[in-house]
Scaffold this motif. Structure first.
Motif, PDB file in Angstrom:
ATOM      1  N   THR A 282       0.782  -1.040  -0.123  1.00  0.00           N
ATOM      2  CA  THR A 282      -0.101  -0.445   0.072  1.00  0.00           C
ATOM      3  C   THR A 282       1.117   1.440   0.170  1.00  0.00           C
ATOM      4  O   THR A 282       2.245   1.355   0.298  1.00  0.00           O
ATOM      5  CB  THR A 282      -0.740  -0.375   0.910  1.00  0.00           C
TER       6      THR A 282
ATOM      7  N   THR B 257      -2.588  -1.256  -3.455  1.00  0.00           N
ATOM      8  CA  THR B 257      -3.463  -0.402  -2.928  1.00  0.00           C
ATOM      9  C   THR B 257      -3.398   1.141  -2.886  1.00  0.00           C
ATOM     10  O   THR B 257      -1.943   1.243  -1.909  1.00  0.00           O
ATOM     11  CB  THR B 257      -4.208  -1.246  -2.525  1.00  0.00           C
TER      12      THR B 257
ATOM     13  N   ALA C 166      -5.750  -1.049  -6.875  1.00  0.00           N
ATOM     14  CA  ALA C 166      -6.865  -0.715  -5.833  1.00  0.00           C
ATOM     15  C   ALA C 166      -6.557   0.793  -5.646  1.00  0.00           C
ATOM     16  O   ALA C 166      -5.371   1.105  -5.416  1.00  0.00           O
ATOM     17  CB  ALA C 166      -6.695  -2.021  -5.031  1.00  0.00           C
TER      18      ALA C 166
ATOM     19  N   THR D  68      -4.376  -6.804  -3.576  1.00  0.00           N
ATOM     20  CA  THR D  68      -5.064  -5.543  -3.349  1.00  0.00           C
ATOM     21  C   THR D  68      -5.883  -5.498  -1.889  1.00  0.00           C
ATOM     22  O   THR D  68      -6.682  -6.449  -1.752  1.00  0.00           O
ATOM     23  CB  THR D  68      -5.489  -4.549  -4.470  1.00  0.00           C
TER      24      THR D  68
END
Length: 266
Positions: A43, A67, A91, A261
């Protein structure tokens, strides 16, 4: 072929096409995963659009879907970056409107006001751009039971962070690891920061590699977070280098660990 048979075939083809994610009948890369396998959730936070888009080739090279948690307005710049990232299987998550500490804000005002001012306006803007985030990352990892309960009424998963104590091994901290078979029960996931890797004791490659090995051996999921992606220290903001990401991606690939994700987590 008689008329009745022809109509049946046409209806069947149309039904198959409509039920498929795309015209080819193949599921997009971002929706193909196995929740029974351990893996990695990468992330990145804030509004580092140029860095993220420039790193798409690196992600593609290793088959990594990440993500990206966006804070602030979903303006033209954000929408353009979102389109490029999503087209490569990544994502998009929410990181609030003003990047405030959720715990303190809810205490000073109320959870309902936090949702009204920090969450719903951004979600409406996301939806106008064709995105419905399923996850939220806490700014500065400020969360508690009240904020979790509040935000889990809106999102499927939340992400916070945690430090590793001096002398402690990342692979020994159970809080960072969730069995893949129980990921659907874990509303808020605890992530490990990897900005500045490998120059800090809690994020050396030895530390990260050992954590990846544990995830692979125990079918567990581990979440990492970072901010900017650039080769040298920028003027401002936390960052991770492409070289560090390459090391992490390579080790995960060696261990046959998939990258998920947040949208892929049940």
């Amino acid at each position: 072929m008689n008329r009745k048979h022809f109509v049946f075939v046409v209806v069947a083809v149309l039904a198959a096409t409509c039920s498929s994610p795309d015209a080819s009948g193949e599921e997009p890369r971002s929706s193909v995963f196995d929740v029974d396998r351990g893996g990695v959730v990468m992330t990145f936070d804030d509004r580092n659009f140029d860095d993220w888009v420039n790193a798409i080739e690196l992600f593609d090279r290793f088959g990594v879907n990440a993500t990206f948690f966006i804070s602030g307005k979903i303006d033209e710049q954000a929408v353009e970056a979102i389109g490029q990232l999503r087209s490569h299987g990544h994502a998009i998550g929410s990181h609030s409107v003003h990047h405030l500490k959720a715990v303190e804000y809810c205490q000073d005002h109320s959870p309902a006001v936090f949702l009204r001012n920090e969450i719903h306006p951004q979600l409406e803007a996301f939806q106008a751009a064709g995105v419905t985030p399923t996850s939220f990352a806490y700014p500065m990892s400020r969360n508690d039971a009240v904020t979790d309960e509040t935000l889990l009424t809106v999102f499927r998963h939340l992400r916070t962070g945690k430090n590793v104590a001096d002398g402690q091994r990342l692979c020994d901290v159970d809080a960072f690891f969730v069995p893949a078979s129980r990921i659907h029960q874990q509303g808020c996931l605890i992530a490990k920061g990897i900005d500045y890797a490998p120059t800090r004791p809690d994020r050396t490659f030895e530390q990260i590699d050992a954590a990846l090995i544990r995830a692979a051996e125990n079918n567990e999921i581990i979440v990492f977070y970072a901010h900017r992606i650039c080769a040298t220290k920028p003027d401002g903001g936390h960052f991770v280098t492409p070289e560090a990401l390459t090391q992490i991606f390579s080790k995960a690939k060696e261990l046959n660990l998939p990258f998920y994700t947040f949208d892929q987590l049940p």
